[in-house]
Design a protein around this motif. Structure first.
Motif, PDB file in Angstrom:
ATOM      1  N   UNK A 134       0.923  -1.360  -0.306  1.00 50.13           N
ATOM      2  CA  UNK A 134       0.011  -0.023  -0.077  1.00 50.13           C
ATOM      3  C   UNK A 134       0.925   1.117  -0.168  1.00 50.13           C
ATOM      4  N   UNK A 135       2.093   1.129   0.508  1.00 45.17           N
ATOM      5  CA  UNK A 135       3.155   2.339   0.502  1.00 45.17           C
ATOM      6  C   UNK A 135       3.921   2.531  -0.919  1.00 45.17           C
ATOM      7  N   UNK A 136       3.706   1.669  -1.647  1.00 40.30           N
ATOM      8  CA  UNK A 136       4.372   1.723  -2.839  1.00 40.30           C
ATOM      9  C   UNK A 136       3.792   2.673  -4.108  1.00 40.30           C
ATOM     10  N   UNK A 137       4.344   3.611  -4.472  1.00 38.26           N
ATOM     11  CA  UNK A 137       3.769   4.508  -5.585  1.00 38.26           C
ATOM     12  C   UNK A 137       4.573   4.104  -6.692  1.00 38.26           C
ATOM     13  N   UNK A 138       3.858   3.366  -7.801  1.00 40.91           N
ATOM     14  CA  UNK A 138       4.794   3.054  -9.171  1.00 40.91           C
ATOM     15  C   UNK A 138       5.190   4.435  -9.768  1.00 40.91           C
ATOM     16  N   UNK A 139       6.035   4.242 -10.537  1.00 42.10           N
ATOM     17  CA  UNK A 139       6.666   5.659 -11.172  1.00 42.10           C
ATOM     18  C   UNK A 139       5.930   5.859 -12.391  1.00 42.10           C
ATOM     19  N   UNK A 140       4.742   6.555 -12.175  1.00 44.02           N
ATOM     20  CA  UNK A 140       3.688   7.196 -13.313  1.00 44.02           C
ATOM     21  C   UNK A 140       4.115   8.646 -13.331  1.00 44.02           C
ATOM     22  N   UNK A 141       4.620   8.922 -14.495  1.00 44.38           N
ATOM     23  CA  UNK A 141       4.892  10.243 -14.557  1.00 44.38           C
ATOM     24  C   UNK A 141       3.935  11.223 -15.276  1.00 44.38           C
ATOM     25  N   UNK A 142       3.697  12.386 -14.432  1.00 41.16           N
ATOM     26  CA  UNK A 142       2.706  13.358 -15.108  1.00 41.16           C
ATOM     27  C   UNK A 142       3.175  14.022 -16.170  1.00 41.16           C
ATOM     28  N   UNK A 143       2.054  13.998 -17.412  1.00 42.47           N
ATOM     29  CA  UNK A 143       2.476  14.752 -18.539  1.00 42.47           C
ATOM     30  C   UNK A 143       1.679  15.929 -18.733  1.00 42.47           C
ATOM     31  N   UNK A 144       2.637  16.976 -19.093  1.00 44.95           N
ATOM     32  CA  UNK A 144       1.935  18.430 -19.177  1.00 44.95           C
ATOM     33  C   UNK A 144       1.094  18.400 -20.372  1.00 44.95           C
ATOM     34  N   UNK A 145       0.379  19.720 -20.541  1.00 44.06           N
ATOM     35  CA  UNK A 145      -0.658  19.811 -21.617  1.00 44.06           C
ATOM     36  C   UNK A 145      -0.088  19.686 -23.085  1.00 44.06           C
ATOM     37  N   UNK A 146       1.186  20.154 -22.854  1.00 35.73           N
ATOM     38  CA  UNK A 146       1.952  20.216 -24.521  1.00 35.73           C
ATOM     39  C   UNK A 146       2.714  18.712 -24.562  1.00 35.73           C
ATOM     40  N   UNK A 147       2.471  17.817 -23.622  1.00 35.30           N
ATOM     41  CA  UNK A 147       3.411  16.839 -23.978  1.00 35.30           C
ATOM     42  C   UNK A 147       4.786  16.577 -23.733  1.00 35.30           C
ATOM     43  N   UNK A 148       5.429  17.628 -23.116  1.00 34.35           N
ATOM     44  CA  UNK A 148       6.752  17.755 -22.949  1.00 34.35           C
ATOM     45  C   UNK A 148       7.668  16.588 -22.516  1.00 34.35           C
ATOM     46  N   UNK A 149       7.066  15.915 -21.445  1.00 33.29           N
ATOM     47  CA  UNK A 149       7.590  14.646 -20.671  1.00 33.29           C
ATOM     48  C   UNK A 149       7.586  13.588 -21.484  1.00 33.29           C
ATOM     49  N   UNK A 150       6.782  13.473 -22.255  1.00 33.05           N
ATOM     50  CA  UNK A 150       6.507  12.205 -23.076  1.00 33.05           C
ATOM     51  C   UNK A 150       7.344  12.644 -24.516  1.00 33.05           C
ATOM     52  N   UNK A 151       7.292  13.536 -25.258  1.00 36.14           N
ATOM     53  CA  UNK A 151       8.397  13.776 -26.239  1.00 36.14           C
ATOM     54  C   UNK A 151       9.785  13.645 -25.905  1.00 36.14           C
ATOM     55  N   UNK A 152       9.896  14.469 -24.532  1.00 40.94           N
ATOM     56  CA  UNK A 152      11.575  13.871 -24.102  1.00 40.94           C
ATOM     57  C   UNK A 152      11.960  12.498 -23.930  1.00 40.94           C
ATOM     58  N   UNK A 153      11.141  11.693 -23.262  1.00 40.51           N
ATOM     59  CA  UNK A 153      11.583  10.368 -23.316  1.00 40.51           C
ATOM     60  C   UNK A 153      11.365   9.736 -24.627  1.00 40.51           C
ATOM     61  N   UNK A 154      10.505   9.807 -25.439  1.00 38.17           N
ATOM     62  CA  UNK A 154      10.648   9.318 -26.869  1.00 38.17           C
ATOM     63  C   UNK A 154      11.846   9.720 -27.632  1.00 38.17           C
ATOM     64  N   UNK A 155      12.194  10.968 -27.716  1.00 32.96           N
ATOM     65  CA  UNK A 155      13.271  11.379 -28.357  1.00 32.96           C
ATOM     66  C   UNK A 155      14.838  11.043 -27.680  1.00 32.96           C
ATOM     67  N   UNK A 156      14.613  10.887 -26.446  1.00 35.82           N
ATOM     68  CA  UNK A 156      15.713  10.320 -25.768  1.00 35.82           C
ATOM     69  C   UNK A 156      16.112   9.054 -25.637  1.00 35.82           C
ATOM     70  N   UNK A 157      15.073   8.123 -26.363  1.00 32.13           N
ATOM     71  CA  UNK A 157      15.310   7.026 -26.711  1.00 32.13           C
ATOM     72  C   UNK A 157      15.443   6.416 -28.380  1.00 32.13           C
ATOM     73  N   UNK A 158      15.757   7.765 -29.002  1.00 37.24           N
ATOM     74  CA  UNK A 158      15.956   7.548 -30.431  1.00 37.24           C
ATOM     75  C   UNK A 158      17.077   6.689 -30.523  1.00 37.24           C
TER      76      UNK A 158
END
Length: 307
Positions: A134-158
């Motif tokens: 119950x004390x474990x919070x999985x690593x779910x990253x919040x994405x801003x409205x412009x999707x910056x976090x997802x784009x950064x992850x995607x391009x970082x894995x190019x």
């Protein structure tokens, strides 16, 4: 003395053999079991968990549909030699009948699940139960409205082959599809060249960031990252692939080759897999199937000439 030894040795050998007609030990049914009932391989597969205990001479059990968040008491649980049977009745009074065979080492149960006169194969394996954290919070990253976090992850894995999924955290169907990806993609494909992103989005009114934390426990792999997008950034970015009035894409599985980069415009997927949903049936070459999705990825993961 020699004669007595001649009598004793054969007698000792006889006593070490099982008595003729002696009934072997029955397999052990008590414990925790996990498995899947398969309606359409790679497309409709229900994950189940079962816990069985013995009270006196009676076996009792609890049945969980893992991706539906529903638990039922097992009824009419019987073990006759190696034959196992039981029933589960849901809140709509629909009864599922399970008839199977337990392996001699008590590690596996295989058989048929019958519902409304239709039968599907199921397999259960004995597992150690996973303790609740119950004390474990999985690593779910919040994405801003412009999707910056997802784009950064995607391009970082190019340079890697990438799989992007959009799912609803309260939808049993979305969660079932995620478990199919675990079985058909993450478990059998060992390549370190693969990167996977799960984007949880509020497709249903009840969907929330907090609920995405619980749903994220359904999948596990070091190559996978999970996100929450309150604005449905990903669904809107790929809405043109949905095929119905440009609505945000949901339950999508998009494959991208190593060279793709996410700029101001989303990259074009190299493969698109969509399930039958909301009355929209995708083309045959885009229909979601776990084995086909694995083929899409494996074709991209093969070494390129000169690599």
């Amino acid at each position: 003395m020699r004669k007595s030894l001649q009598l004793i040795v054969p007698f000792a050998l006889l006593t070490s053999l099982p008595l003729q007609g002696q009934k072997p030990d029955l397999p052990r049914l008590e414990g925790h079991w996990e498995g899947v009932a398969v309606s359409v391989p790679g497309e409709m597969e229900a994950d189940v968990e079962i816990d069985i205990a013995r009270t006196g001479e009676k076996l009792q059990g609890r049945f969980d549909f893992t991706t539906q968040g529903k638990t039922y008491e097992i009824q009419d649980l019987l073990l006759r030699d190696h034959a196992v049977s039981f029933a589960v009745v849901d809140e709509q009074k629909v009864t599922d009948f399970f008839n199977g065979t337990i392996s001699p080492d008590s590690s596996e149960i295989t058989g048929k699940m019958t519902e409304n006169l239709q039968s599907f194969p199921f397999t259960l394996h004995r597992r150690e139960p996973t303790p609740d954290r119950a004390d474990f919070l999985p690593p779910v990253l919040r994405v801003a409205d412009d999707g910056a976090e997802l784009r950064q992850a995607f391009n970082g894995d190019q340079g890697h082959v990438r799989l992007l999924m959009t799912l609803s955290p309260t939808s049993p169907y979305s969660k079932m599809l995620l478990r199919i990806v675990q079985r058909y993609v993450l478990d059998p494909i060992a390549s370190s060249d693969l990167r996977v992103y799960v984007v949880w989005e509020p497709v249903a009114r009840a969907d929330s960031e907090q609920i995405s934390y619980a749903a994220s426990h359904l999948v596990s792999d070091p190559r996978l990252r999970q996100f929450w997008s309150a604005s449905r950034f990903t669904g809107h970015a790929f809405a043109h692939l949905a095929g119905h009035d440009g609505k945000p894409l949901a339950n999508s599985f998009l494959v991208f080759d190593r060279d793709k980069k996410w700029t101001d415009q989303p990259p074009t997927p190299d493969h698109t897999r969509l399930p039958l949903q909301n009355g929209v049936n995708p083309p045959a070459d885009q229909r979601l199937n776990g084995a086909k999705l694995a083929d899409d990825l494996n074709a991209r993961l093969l070494p390129k000439p000169g690599r």
